[in-house]
Design an enzyme around this catalytic site. Sequence first.
Site, PDB file in Angstrom:
ATOM      1  N   ASP A 117       0.843  -1.193   0.000  1.00 36.07           N
ATOM      2  CA  ASP A 117       0.000   0.000   0.000  1.00 36.07           C
ATOM      3  C   ASP A 117       0.877   1.242   0.000  1.00 36.07           C
ATOM      4  OD1 ASP A 117      -2.566   1.216   0.015  1.00 36.07           O
ATOM      5  OD2 ASP A 117      -2.311   1.711   2.114  1.00 36.07           O
ATOM      6  N   HIS A 124      -3.862  14.243   0.319  1.00 30.31           N
ATOM      7  CA  HIS A 124      -4.090  13.402   1.493  1.00 30.31           C
ATOM      8  C   HIS A 124      -2.936  13.543   2.483  1.00 30.31           C
ATOM      9  CE1 HIS A 124      -5.173   9.994   3.996  1.00 30.31           C
ATOM     10  NE2 HIS A 124      -4.013   9.416   3.728  1.00 30.31           N
ATOM     11  N   GLU A 191     -10.411   3.987   3.329  1.00 31.93           N
ATOM     12  CA  GLU A 191      -9.449   4.680   2.476  1.00 31.93           C
ATOM     13  C   GLU A 191      -9.825   4.356   1.035  1.00 31.93           C
ATOM     14  OE1 GLU A 191      -5.426   3.789   3.564  1.00 31.93           O
ATOM     15  OE2 GLU A 191      -5.559   4.961   5.418  1.00 31.93           O
ATOM     16  N   GLU A 193      -9.189   3.993  -2.567  1.00 32.29           N
ATOM     17  CA  GLU A 193      -7.954   3.799  -3.311  1.00 32.29           C
ATOM     18  C   GLU A 193      -8.221   3.124  -4.646  1.00 32.29           C
ATOM     19  OE1 GLU A 193      -4.637   2.129  -1.262  1.00 32.29           O
ATOM     20  OE2 GLU A 193      -5.308   2.791   0.727  1.00 32.29           O
ATOM     21  N   ASP A 225      -9.114   0.292   1.586  1.00 36.68           N
ATOM     22  CA  ASP A 225      -8.180  -0.217   2.587  1.00 36.68           C
ATOM     23  C   ASP A 225      -8.645   0.270   3.962  1.00 36.68           C
ATOM     24  OD1 ASP A 225      -5.996  -1.769   3.231  1.00 36.68           O
ATOM     25  OD2 ASP A 225      -4.593  -0.105   3.156  1.00 36.68           O
ATOM     26  N   ARG A 229      -8.099   3.702  12.963  1.00 29.59           N
ATOM     27  CA  ARG A 229      -7.200   4.819  13.255  1.00 29.59           C
ATOM     28  C   ARG A 229      -6.679   4.796  14.691  1.00 29.59           C
ATOM     29  NH1 ARG A 229      -5.791   6.559   8.238  1.00 29.59           N
ATOM     30  NH2 ARG A 229      -7.639   6.935   6.961  1.00 29.59           N
ATOM     31  N   GLN A 232      -4.065   1.990  14.974  1.00 29.68           N
ATOM     32  CA  GLN A 232      -2.873   2.382  14.222  1.00 29.68           C
ATOM     33  C   GLN A 232      -2.078   3.470  14.954  1.00 29.68           C
ATOM     34  OE1 GLN A 232      -3.700   3.582  10.195  1.00 29.68           O
ATOM     35  NE2 GLN A 232      -1.614   4.244   9.793  1.00 29.68           N
ATOM     36  N   TYR A 236       1.875   2.332  15.559  1.00 30.30           N
ATOM     37  CA  TYR A 236       2.686   2.503  14.347  1.00 30.30           C
ATOM     38  C   TYR A 236       3.992   3.250  14.539  1.00 30.30           C
ATOM     39  CZ  TYR A 236       1.453   7.397  13.147  1.00 30.30           C
ATOM     40  OH  TYR A 236       1.301   8.758  13.118  1.00 30.30           O
ATOM     41  N   LYS A 245      -4.336  -1.980  10.070  1.00 34.09           N
ATOM     42  CA  LYS A 245      -4.597  -2.047   8.641  1.00 34.09           C
ATOM     43  C   LYS A 245      -4.807  -3.464   8.119  1.00 34.09           C
ATOM     44  CE  LYS A 245      -4.203   0.948   6.161  1.00 34.09           C
ATOM     45  NZ  LYS A 245      -5.228   1.855   5.624  1.00 34.09           N
ATOM     46  N   THR A 249      -8.964  -5.618   3.528  1.00 34.01           N
ATOM     47  CA  THR A 249      -8.812  -4.742   2.362  1.00 34.01           C
ATOM     48  C   THR A 249      -9.802  -5.249   1.327  1.00 34.01           C
ATOM     49  OG1 THR A 249      -6.454  -4.353   2.782  1.00 34.01           O
ATOM     50  CG2 THR A 249      -7.265  -3.914   0.554  1.00 34.01           C
ATOM     51  N   GLU A 352     -10.089  12.662   7.121  1.00 33.64           N
ATOM     52  CA  GLU A 352     -10.002  13.989   6.519  1.00 33.64           C
ATOM     53  C   GLU A 352     -11.369  14.669   6.441  1.00 33.64           C
ATOM     54  OE1 GLU A 352      -7.198  13.793   2.873  1.00 33.64           O
ATOM     55  OE2 GLU A 352      -7.921  11.751   3.248  1.00 33.64           O
TER      56      GLU A 352
END
Length: 403
Positions: A117, A124, A191, A193, A225, A229, A232, A236, A245, A249, A352
Amino acid sequence: MPPFDVPEGDPFGPHNLPYGVFSLPGSSHRAVGVRLGDHVLDAGAAAHALGSPYASLLARPNLNPLLAAGRTAWSDVRRALTAWVTVPSHRETVAPLFHPLSSVTLHLPFEVADYVDFYASENHARNVGQIFRPDAEDSLTPNWKHLPIGYHGRSGTVVVSGTEVPRPSGQRKAPTDAAPVFGPSVRLDIEAEVGFVVGVPSRMGAPVALGDFREHVFGLCLLNDWSARDIQAWEYVPLGPFLGKSFATSVSAWITPLDALEEALVAPPARTHELLPYLDDSDEEPGGYDLRISVAVNGHVVSEPPFSTMYWTAAQQLAHMTVNGASLRTGDLYGSGTVSGPAERERGSLLELTWNGREPLELPDGKRTFLEDGDEVTLSAWAPGPNGVRVGLGQVTGRVVQG
Protein backbone atom coordinates in the site's frame (compact mmCIF):
# COMPACT_ATOMS: atom_id res chain seq x y z
CA MET A 1 -33.07 -7.44 -22.95
CA PRO A 2 -30.71 -9.75 -24.91
CA PRO A 3 -27.12 -9.57 -23.62
CA PHE A 4 -25.77 -8.06 -26.85
CA ASP A 5 -28.24 -5.16 -26.81
CA VAL A 6 -26.34 -2.97 -24.39
CA PRO A 7 -27.82 0.53 -24.25
CA GLU A 8 -25.77 3.17 -26.00
CA GLY A 9 -23.41 4.83 -23.54
CA ASP A 10 -23.51 1.96 -21.05
CA PRO A 11 -20.24 2.22 -19.07
CA PHE A 12 -19.89 -1.58 -19.27
CA GLY A 13 -20.29 -1.81 -23.04
CA PRO A 14 -17.93 -3.64 -25.41
CA HIS A 15 -15.34 -0.87 -25.03
CA ASN A 16 -14.81 -1.95 -21.41
CA LEU A 17 -15.05 -5.76 -20.85
CA PRO A 18 -13.63 -6.12 -17.32
CA TYR A 19 -12.68 -9.57 -16.01
CA GLY A 20 -14.08 -11.35 -12.97
CA VAL A 21 -14.77 -14.81 -11.56
CA PHE A 22 -18.28 -16.14 -10.97
CA SER A 23 -20.26 -19.23 -10.04
CA LEU A 24 -23.83 -20.21 -10.83
CA PRO A 25 -26.54 -20.93 -8.24
CA GLY A 26 -26.12 -24.33 -6.62
CA SER A 27 -22.66 -24.86 -8.11
CA SER A 28 -19.18 -24.58 -6.58
CA HIS A 29 -17.57 -24.38 -10.03
CA ARG A 30 -15.85 -21.05 -10.58
CA ALA A 31 -15.34 -19.62 -14.05
CA VAL A 32 -13.65 -16.58 -15.56
CA GLY A 33 -16.29 -14.12 -16.68
CA VAL A 34 -16.30 -10.92 -18.70
CA ARG A 35 -18.92 -8.28 -17.99
CA LEU A 36 -21.07 -6.81 -20.76
CA GLY A 37 -23.79 -4.50 -19.50
CA ASP A 38 -25.82 -6.40 -16.91
CA HIS A 39 -24.62 -9.82 -18.06
CA VAL A 40 -21.51 -11.91 -17.58
CA LEU A 41 -20.04 -14.06 -20.34
CA ASP A 42 -18.46 -17.39 -19.46
CA ALA A 43 -15.16 -16.57 -21.17
CA GLY A 44 -13.71 -20.08 -20.95
CA ALA A 45 -16.80 -21.69 -22.45
CA ALA A 46 -16.87 -19.11 -25.23
CA ALA A 47 -13.18 -19.63 -26.00
CA HIS A 48 -13.72 -23.38 -26.20
CA ALA A 49 -16.81 -23.06 -28.37
CA LEU A 50 -15.06 -20.73 -30.82
CA GLY A 51 -11.77 -22.64 -30.93
CA SER A 52 -9.61 -19.97 -29.32
CA PRO A 53 -5.95 -20.88 -28.71
CA TYR A 54 -6.33 -19.18 -25.33
CA ALA A 55 -9.14 -21.43 -24.12
CA SER A 56 -6.85 -23.10 -21.56
CA LEU A 57 -6.07 -19.71 -19.96
CA LEU A 58 -9.72 -18.76 -19.63
CA ALA A 59 -11.12 -22.10 -18.48
CA ARG A 60 -9.68 -21.67 -14.98
CA PRO A 61 -11.13 -20.87 -11.55
CA ASN A 62 -9.24 -17.55 -11.32
CA LEU A 63 -7.43 -15.01 -13.47
CA ASN A 64 -3.88 -15.94 -12.46
CA PRO A 65 -3.02 -18.04 -15.57
CA LEU A 66 -4.19 -15.21 -17.82
CA LEU A 67 -2.31 -12.66 -15.70
CA ALA A 68 0.91 -14.64 -16.05
CA ALA A 69 0.56 -15.04 -19.83
CA GLY A 70 1.79 -11.53 -20.63
CA ARG A 71 0.93 -8.56 -22.77
CA THR A 72 0.66 -10.33 -26.13
CA ALA A 73 -1.87 -12.78 -24.70
CA TRP A 74 -3.74 -9.99 -22.91
CA SER A 75 -4.12 -8.02 -26.14
CA ASP A 76 -5.06 -11.09 -28.22
CA VAL A 77 -7.69 -12.23 -25.72
CA ARG A 78 -9.19 -8.75 -25.51
CA ARG A 79 -9.46 -8.49 -29.30
CA ALA A 80 -11.10 -11.90 -29.43
CA LEU A 81 -13.58 -11.07 -26.67
CA THR A 82 -14.51 -7.82 -28.39
CA ALA A 83 -15.25 -9.74 -31.58
CA TRP A 84 -17.24 -12.42 -29.77
CA VAL A 85 -19.62 -9.84 -28.27
CA THR A 86 -19.88 -7.52 -31.30
CA VAL A 87 -19.66 -9.59 -34.51
CA PRO A 88 -23.16 -10.86 -35.47
CA SER A 89 -21.88 -14.19 -36.78
CA HIS A 90 -20.79 -15.19 -33.27
CA ARG A 91 -24.13 -14.47 -31.62
CA GLU A 92 -25.72 -17.88 -32.00
CA THR A 93 -22.70 -19.56 -30.39
CA VAL A 94 -22.06 -17.01 -27.65
CA ALA A 95 -25.59 -16.02 -26.56
CA PRO A 96 -26.27 -19.18 -24.45
CA LEU A 97 -23.02 -18.57 -22.56
CA PHE A 98 -24.20 -15.30 -21.02
CA HIS A 99 -25.73 -15.16 -17.54
CA PRO A 100 -27.62 -12.27 -15.90
CA LEU A 101 -25.32 -10.53 -13.46
CA SER A 102 -28.05 -10.68 -10.83
CA SER A 103 -28.09 -14.50 -10.97
CA VAL A 104 -24.39 -15.22 -10.33
CA THR A 105 -22.11 -15.11 -7.30
CA LEU A 106 -18.94 -13.08 -7.78
CA HIS A 107 -15.66 -14.14 -6.17
CA LEU A 108 -12.20 -12.70 -5.56
CA PRO A 109 -11.02 -12.67 -9.17
CA PHE A 110 -7.37 -13.58 -8.62
CA GLU A 111 -5.22 -15.25 -6.01
CA VAL A 112 -3.39 -12.42 -4.24
CA ALA A 113 0.34 -12.99 -3.85
CA ASP A 114 1.69 -9.94 -2.01
CA TYR A 115 0.00 -6.68 -1.06
CA VAL A 116 1.68 -3.29 -0.87
CA ASP A 117 0.00 0.00 0.00
CA PHE A 118 1.30 3.43 -0.98
CA TYR A 119 0.72 7.01 0.14
CA ALA A 120 0.71 8.77 -3.23
CA SER A 121 -1.76 11.67 -2.86
CA GLU A 122 -0.16 14.97 -1.91
CA ASN A 123 -3.53 16.36 -0.84
CA HIS A 124 -4.09 13.40 1.49
CA ALA A 125 -0.55 13.54 2.89
CA ARG A 126 -0.82 17.26 3.55
CA ASN A 127 -4.21 16.88 5.24
CA VAL A 128 -2.88 14.13 7.50
CA GLY A 129 0.19 16.23 8.28
CA GLN A 130 -1.94 19.23 9.20
CA ILE A 131 -4.18 17.09 11.41
CA PHE A 132 -1.39 15.42 13.38
CA ARG A 133 1.44 17.98 13.05
CA PRO A 134 -0.39 21.31 12.97
CA ASP A 135 2.69 23.26 14.08
CA ALA A 136 5.08 21.72 11.57
CA GLU A 137 6.74 24.09 9.11
CA ASP A 138 5.88 21.68 6.28
CA SER A 139 2.96 19.27 6.53
CA LEU A 140 4.81 16.79 4.30
CA THR A 141 7.61 14.64 5.66
CA PRO A 142 11.06 15.44 4.18
CA ASN A 143 11.12 12.30 2.02
CA TRP A 144 7.63 12.62 0.52
CA LYS A 145 8.54 14.46 -2.72
CA HIS A 146 11.54 12.18 -3.34
CA LEU A 147 10.00 8.69 -3.21
CA PRO A 148 6.62 6.96 -3.12
CA ILE A 149 6.14 6.06 0.54
CA GLY A 150 4.57 2.64 1.13
CA TYR A 151 4.40 -0.36 3.40
CA HIS A 152 4.04 -4.11 2.95
CA GLY A 153 0.51 -5.24 3.87
CA ARG A 154 -1.31 -8.52 4.45
CA SER A 155 -2.55 -10.39 1.37
CA GLY A 156 -4.58 -13.00 3.28
CA THR A 157 -7.27 -10.50 4.25
CA VAL A 158 -7.86 -9.02 0.79
CA VAL A 159 -11.56 -9.75 0.21
CA VAL A 160 -13.99 -9.28 -2.65
CA SER A 161 -16.67 -6.61 -2.73
CA GLY A 162 -19.72 -7.56 -0.69
CA THR A 163 -17.76 -9.32 2.05
CA GLU A 164 -18.76 -8.11 5.51
CA VAL A 165 -16.01 -6.44 7.56
CA PRO A 166 -15.96 -7.39 11.26
CA ARG A 167 -14.94 -4.48 13.45
CA PRO A 168 -11.33 -5.12 14.50
CA SER A 169 -10.12 -5.17 18.09
CA GLY A 170 -6.71 -4.26 19.41
CA GLN A 171 -4.80 -2.02 21.76
CA ARG A 172 -5.54 1.68 21.76
CA LYS A 173 -4.40 4.55 23.93
CA ALA A 174 -5.63 8.13 23.82
CA PRO A 175 -3.05 10.81 24.68
CA THR A 176 -4.80 11.45 27.99
CA ASP A 177 -4.96 7.76 28.99
CA ALA A 178 -2.52 6.48 31.59
CA ALA A 179 -2.24 3.06 29.94
CA PRO A 180 -3.48 1.25 26.83
CA VAL A 181 -6.74 -0.67 26.79
CA PHE A 182 -7.92 -3.55 24.60
CA GLY A 183 -11.20 -3.54 22.74
CA PRO A 184 -13.02 -2.88 19.47
CA SER A 185 -11.83 0.04 17.37
CA VAL A 186 -13.89 3.17 17.96
CA ARG A 187 -12.33 5.07 15.04
CA LEU A 188 -12.94 2.75 12.11
CA ASP A 189 -12.29 4.43 8.78
CA ILE A 190 -12.09 3.85 5.04
CA GLU A 191 -9.45 4.68 2.48
CA ALA A 192 -10.70 5.20 -1.08
CA GLU A 193 -7.95 3.80 -3.31
CA VAL A 194 -7.17 2.25 -6.67
CA GLY A 195 -5.45 -1.15 -6.76
CA PHE A 196 -3.09 -2.32 -9.51
CA VAL A 197 -2.84 -6.03 -10.36
CA VAL A 198 0.51 -7.51 -11.42
CA GLY A 199 0.50 -10.19 -14.09
CA VAL A 200 4.00 -10.99 -15.31
CA PRO A 201 6.53 -11.73 -12.55
CA SER A 202 10.08 -10.38 -12.42
CA ARG A 203 13.39 -11.92 -11.41
CA MET A 204 14.78 -11.21 -7.96
CA GLY A 205 17.56 -8.65 -8.27
CA ALA A 206 16.17 -7.14 -11.49
CA PRO A 207 14.32 -3.83 -10.90
CA VAL A 208 11.36 -2.99 -13.15
CA ALA A 209 11.93 0.23 -15.09
CA LEU A 210 9.27 2.90 -15.54
CA GLY A 211 8.90 2.03 -19.20
CA ASP A 212 8.14 -1.61 -18.40
CA PHE A 213 5.06 -0.89 -16.30
CA ARG A 214 2.62 -2.10 -18.97
CA GLU A 215 4.59 -5.31 -19.49
CA HIS A 216 3.91 -6.33 -15.89
CA VAL A 217 0.63 -4.72 -14.79
CA PHE A 218 -2.55 -6.23 -16.20
CA GLY A 219 -5.20 -3.87 -14.89
CA LEU A 220 -6.71 -2.01 -12.00
CA CYS A 221 -9.69 -2.01 -9.65
CA LEU A 222 -11.23 0.04 -6.89
CA LEU A 223 -9.89 -0.75 -3.43
CA ASN A 224 -11.00 0.17 0.09
CA ASP A 225 -8.18 -0.22 2.59
CA TRP A 226 -10.12 -0.15 5.85
CA SER A 227 -8.24 1.51 8.70
CA ALA A 228 -8.61 1.39 12.48
CA ARG A 229 -7.20 4.82 13.26
CA ASP A 230 -7.06 4.38 17.03
CA ILE A 231 -5.24 1.03 16.85
CA GLN A 232 -2.87 2.38 14.22
CA ALA A 233 -2.06 5.56 16.18
CA TRP A 234 -0.84 3.55 19.19
CA GLU A 235 1.07 0.83 17.35
CA TYR A 236 2.69 2.50 14.35
CA VAL A 237 5.59 4.32 16.01
CA PRO A 238 8.29 3.52 14.97
CA LEU A 239 7.63 0.73 12.43
CA GLY A 240 4.38 1.66 10.70
CA PRO A 241 0.90 0.17 10.12
CA PHE A 242 0.21 -3.35 11.39
CA LEU A 243 -3.01 -4.49 13.12
CA GLY A 244 -4.70 -1.18 12.35
CA LYS A 245 -4.60 -2.05 8.64
CA SER A 246 -4.26 -5.82 8.25
CA PHE A 247 -7.80 -6.89 9.21
CA ALA A 248 -9.43 -6.21 5.81
CA THR A 249 -8.81 -4.74 2.36
CA SER A 250 -11.80 -4.83 0.00
CA VAL A 251 -11.41 -4.97 -3.78
CA SER A 252 -13.85 -4.93 -6.66
CA ALA A 253 -14.99 -8.18 -8.23
CA TRP A 254 -14.03 -6.72 -11.64
CA ILE A 255 -10.52 -6.02 -12.91
CA THR A 256 -10.43 -3.40 -15.66
CA PRO A 257 -7.60 -4.09 -18.13
CA LEU A 258 -5.25 -1.19 -18.80
CA ASP A 259 -6.10 -1.49 -22.49
CA ALA A 260 -9.64 -0.28 -21.69
CA LEU A 261 -8.29 2.96 -20.21
CA GLU A 262 -6.26 4.44 -23.06
CA GLU A 263 -8.52 7.52 -23.20
CA ALA A 264 -8.10 8.09 -19.46
CA LEU A 265 -4.32 8.56 -19.49
CA VAL A 266 -3.28 11.99 -18.19
CA ALA A 267 -0.11 13.69 -17.08
CA PRO A 268 0.46 13.68 -13.29
CA PRO A 269 0.77 16.94 -11.35
CA ALA A 270 3.85 19.04 -12.05
CA ARG A 271 6.94 17.83 -10.20
CA THR A 272 8.30 20.31 -7.68
CA HIS A 273 11.49 18.38 -6.83
CA GLU A 274 14.08 16.82 -9.12
CA LEU A 275 13.64 13.06 -9.16
CA LEU A 276 16.31 10.40 -9.16
CA PRO A 277 16.70 8.74 -12.57
CA TYR A 278 14.73 5.57 -11.77
CA LEU A 279 11.68 7.70 -10.87
CA ASP A 280 12.10 10.45 -13.46
CA ASP A 281 9.10 10.14 -15.77
CA SER A 282 9.59 13.40 -17.66
CA ASP A 283 10.31 11.52 -20.90
CA GLU A 284 7.74 8.75 -20.36
CA GLU A 285 4.17 8.55 -21.63
CA PRO A 286 1.59 10.17 -19.31
CA GLY A 287 1.38 7.94 -16.25
CA GLY A 288 -1.70 9.26 -14.48
CA TYR A 289 -5.28 8.06 -14.88
CA ASP A 290 -8.36 10.26 -14.96
CA LEU A 291 -10.64 8.21 -12.71
CA ARG A 292 -13.66 9.89 -11.08
CA ILE A 293 -14.36 8.15 -7.77
CA SER A 294 -17.46 8.43 -5.56
CA VAL A 295 -17.61 7.43 -1.91
CA ALA A 296 -21.02 6.65 -0.43
CA VAL A 297 -21.91 5.82 3.19
CA ASN A 298 -25.27 4.07 3.51
CA GLY A 299 -26.14 5.16 -0.01
CA HIS A 300 -25.30 8.83 0.57
CA VAL A 301 -22.40 10.25 -1.44
CA VAL A 302 -19.96 11.99 0.91
CA SER A 303 -16.96 12.52 -1.37
CA GLU A 304 -15.81 12.45 -5.00
CA PRO A 305 -12.02 12.08 -5.05
CA PRO A 306 -10.26 12.64 -8.42
CA PHE A 307 -7.50 10.11 -9.12
CA SER A 308 -5.91 12.48 -11.68
CA THR A 309 -4.45 14.51 -8.79
CA MET A 310 -2.22 11.67 -7.53
CA TYR A 311 1.39 12.90 -7.36
CA TRP A 312 3.05 9.49 -7.74
CA THR A 313 1.98 7.29 -10.65
CA ALA A 314 1.44 3.54 -10.67
CA ALA A 315 4.54 3.14 -12.86
CA GLN A 316 6.66 5.05 -10.34
CA GLN A 317 5.26 2.98 -7.51
CA LEU A 318 6.15 -0.24 -9.34
CA ALA A 319 9.65 1.02 -10.10
CA HIS A 320 10.22 2.00 -6.48
CA MET A 321 8.76 -1.26 -5.17
CA THR A 322 11.33 -3.25 -7.15
CA VAL A 323 14.36 -0.92 -7.23
CA ASN A 324 15.96 -2.77 -4.31
CA GLY A 325 15.78 -6.02 -6.26
CA ALA A 326 12.50 -7.26 -4.81
CA SER A 327 10.77 -9.55 -7.29
CA LEU A 328 7.20 -9.43 -8.56
CA ARG A 329 4.84 -12.40 -8.48
CA THR A 330 1.73 -13.05 -10.50
CA GLY A 331 -1.18 -11.76 -8.43
CA ASP A 332 0.74 -9.06 -6.59
CA LEU A 333 -1.57 -6.20 -5.67
CA TYR A 334 -0.54 -2.68 -4.80
CA GLY A 335 -2.78 0.14 -3.64
CA SER A 336 -2.37 3.79 -4.58
CA GLY A 337 -2.98 5.04 -1.09
CA THR A 338 -5.93 7.24 -0.18
CA VAL A 339 -7.14 9.35 -3.10
CA SER A 340 -7.91 12.92 -2.06
CA GLY A 341 -8.38 16.07 -4.12
CA PRO A 342 -7.87 19.68 -3.06
CA ALA A 343 -11.51 20.37 -2.14
CA GLU A 344 -13.27 19.30 1.07
CA ARG A 345 -15.75 17.13 -0.87
CA GLU A 346 -12.85 15.35 -2.55
CA ARG A 347 -11.27 13.76 0.53
CA GLY A 348 -10.94 9.98 0.47
CA SER A 349 -11.14 9.14 4.18
CA LEU A 350 -13.35 9.99 7.13
CA LEU A 351 -10.22 11.11 8.98
CA GLU A 352 -10.00 13.99 6.52
CA LEU A 353 -13.71 14.50 5.87
CA THR A 354 -14.39 14.99 9.59
CA TRP A 355 -10.95 16.46 10.35
CA ASN A 356 -10.14 13.71 12.83
CA GLY A 357 -13.66 13.66 14.25
CA ARG A 358 -13.90 17.37 15.01
CA GLU A 359 -16.33 18.13 12.16
CA PRO A 360 -18.94 15.29 11.94
CA LEU A 361 -20.58 14.42 8.65
CA GLU A 362 -24.30 15.05 8.41
CA LEU A 363 -25.91 11.92 6.92
CA PRO A 364 -29.64 11.24 6.44
CA ASP A 365 -29.44 8.64 9.21
CA GLY A 366 -27.44 10.79 11.64
CA LYS A 367 -24.01 12.27 12.22
CA ARG A 368 -20.79 10.33 11.67
CA THR A 369 -17.23 10.92 12.72
CA PHE A 370 -16.10 7.33 12.07
CA LEU A 371 -18.00 4.20 11.03
CA GLU A 372 -20.67 2.55 13.16
CA ASP A 373 -21.72 -1.11 13.06
CA GLY A 374 -24.12 -1.62 10.18
CA ASP A 375 -22.67 1.17 8.06
CA GLU A 376 -22.14 0.22 4.43
CA VAL A 377 -19.47 1.93 2.33
CA THR A 378 -19.52 1.80 -1.47
CA LEU A 379 -16.83 3.06 -3.83
CA SER A 380 -17.73 3.52 -7.49
CA ALA A 381 -15.89 5.18 -10.37
CA TRP A 382 -15.75 5.89 -14.07
CA ALA A 383 -13.13 7.06 -16.55
CA PRO A 384 -13.31 8.77 -19.94
CA GLY A 385 -13.56 6.26 -22.77
CA PRO A 386 -13.58 6.31 -26.57
CA ASN A 387 -15.94 8.71 -28.39
CA GLY A 388 -17.09 10.32 -25.17
CA VAL A 389 -18.45 7.13 -23.58
CA ARG A 390 -17.60 6.31 -19.98
CA VAL A 391 -15.63 3.29 -18.78
CA GLY A 392 -17.19 1.98 -15.57
CA LEU A 393 -15.10 0.46 -12.81
CA GLY A 394 -16.66 -2.30 -10.78
CA GLN A 395 -17.82 -0.95 -7.44
CA VAL A 396 -16.52 -2.18 -4.10
CA THR A 397 -18.87 -2.44 -1.15
CA GLY A 398 -18.40 -3.52 2.44
CA ARG A 399 -20.63 -3.43 5.51
CA VAL A 400 -19.24 -3.12 9.01
CA VAL A 401 -20.47 -5.77 11.44
CA GLN A 402 -19.79 -6.32 15.10
CA GLY A 403 -16.46 -8.10 15.61
